[in-house]
Design an enzyme around this catalytic site. Structure first.
Site, short mmCIF file in Angstrom:
data_model
loop_
_atom_site.label_atom_id
_atom_site.label_comp_id
_atom_site.label_asym_id
_atom_site.label_seq_id
_atom_site.Cartn_x
_atom_site.Cartn_y
_atom_site.Cartn_z
CE LYS A 146 -0.65 0.25 5.04
NZ LYS A 146 0.06 1.52 5.24
CG ASP A 147 3.67 2.10 2.86
OD1 ASP A 147 2.57 2.62 3.13
OD2 ASP A 147 4.37 1.52 3.71
NE ARG A 159 -7.33 3.40 4.15
CZ ARG A 159 -7.65 2.68 5.21
NH1 ARG A 159 -8.89 2.32 5.45
NH2 ARG A 159 -6.70 2.29 6.06
NE ARG A 160 -6.30 2.60 9.13
CZ ARG A 160 -5.01 2.31 9.15
NH1 ARG A 160 -4.13 3.21 9.58
NH2 ARG A 160 -4.58 1.13 8.75
NE ARG A 175 4.58 9.21 10.46
CZ ARG A 175 5.73 9.63 9.93
NH1 ARG A 175 5.83 10.85 9.45
NH2 ARG A 175 6.77 8.83 9.88
CB CYS A 180 -0.03 5.56 -1.16
SG CYS A 180 1.27 6.45 -0.30
#
Length: 315
Positions: free
Chosen positions: A78-79, A126-127, A144, A238
């Site tokens: 996904k990265d 996204r979340r 982070r 992404c």
């Protein structure tokens, strides 16, 4: 193969665990393997991912590969930027872990049990978008750090909950601390979440063949291809508020025979009124060999529904 295979990896606990599975699989064939830790700009910065840019965890690994300092590199799929990198081949996509998101909450609470005003940490737009769209009155806090750091914010009482990828928690042996695995109806994961991408130099035929015959999983490659084609067609980074989940399903062809097809669900954020965020959703089905086209087709449907207002830069 007589040469020592040098596998480049980030130095985080999760990255080393992921790379270790590939190393173990290669060692099982009799290959000699050495792990080489590469520091990436993402490891050196505490800024939010959207600020420091797409590919922040992958660029240094790819540079080391092209400089021939390593022979293989392993990423969280996904990265990866969606555009191919000249000189580099995606040699294998191993069997995928559970792609869903997971909640780690105080007192064993589920998402629906968190009182309005509860603080939920995530570094993912996204979340964030999908949590806000649920309308639960939660306060979403940007964070982070590695998995341990994020989870500690809950155990120390700084946050009521955090949302993380279930796959990462499983890979470092902390899945038992999950208080709820989020149903994709609530939150679709990032495209290719839970999957790994194993790359080598284009033209390194021996390594490419070894990886393909040892760790590549055809089904995982197909579903990840569909999900990332959707992401690319939306011209979204992404870290953009786009979710996708593809699955291999059984269906009947025109002659009544059982065949395998790909079912793809996608969602993207659109701007609502004021601070509100709305999500548009769509789904589609296609033959396995049509994975890339399936992703593009579903992206077009999402765009017709209004997606793209919050998408990141093209890759």
């Amino acid at each position: 193969m007589s040469r020592v295979i040098r596998i480049g990896t980030r130095g985080s606990k999760l990255a080393l665990a992921q790379t270790g599975t590939i190393a173990d699989a290669l060692r099982a064939t009799g290959a000699e393997v050495e792990l080489v830790t590469v520091t990436t700009p993402g490891d050196q910065s505490s800024a939010p991912i959207p600020t420091i840019g797409v590919g922040v965890f992958t660029s240094a690994l790819r540079e080391a590969l092209l400089r021939e300092e390593v022979d293989v590199i392993v990423h969280s799929y996904k990265d990866l930027p969606t555009t191919p990198e000249p000189g580099i081949t995606l040699a294998a996509v191993p069997l995928r872990e559970d792609p869903r998101d997971a909640l780690i909450a105080r007192d064993g609470l589920t998402l629906g049990e968190l009182p309005p005003g509860s603080t939920v940490g995530t570094g993912s737009p996204r979340r964030t978008a999908q949590l806000r769209a649920l309308g639960l009155g939660l306060e979403i806090v940007p964070i982070r750090g590695n998995i341990d750091t994020r989870m500690r914010k809950v155990s120390d009482g700084e946050l009521d909950a955090v949302v993380l990828a279930r796959a990462g928690l499983a890979r470092i042996g902390r899945a038992e601390e999950i208080t709820e695995t989020l149903d994709p109806i609530q939150m679709l994961p990032a495209p290719a979440q839970g999957a790994l991408a194993v790359e080598c130099r284009t033209g390194d035929v021996d390594i490419e063949h070894l990886l393909g015959s040892t760790v590549d999983d055809e089904g995982t490659r197909a579903v990840a291809t569909a999900e990332r084609a959707l992401l690319a067609a939306l011209e979204a980074g992404c870290s953009a508020p786009v979710g996708a989940l593809a699955e291999i399903v059984e269906d009947l062809d025109a002659e009544g025979r059982v065949v395998e097809r790909i079912s793809l669900r996608g969602t993207a954020a659109v701007e609502g009124d004021g601070d509100a965020v709305d999500m548009v959703r769509a789904s589609a089905l296609a033959d396995k060999h049509e994975a890339e086209q399936l992703g593009r087709t579903l992206a077009a449907e999402l765009l017709d529904l209004g997606a793209g207002a919050l998408s990141g830069p093209a890759q």
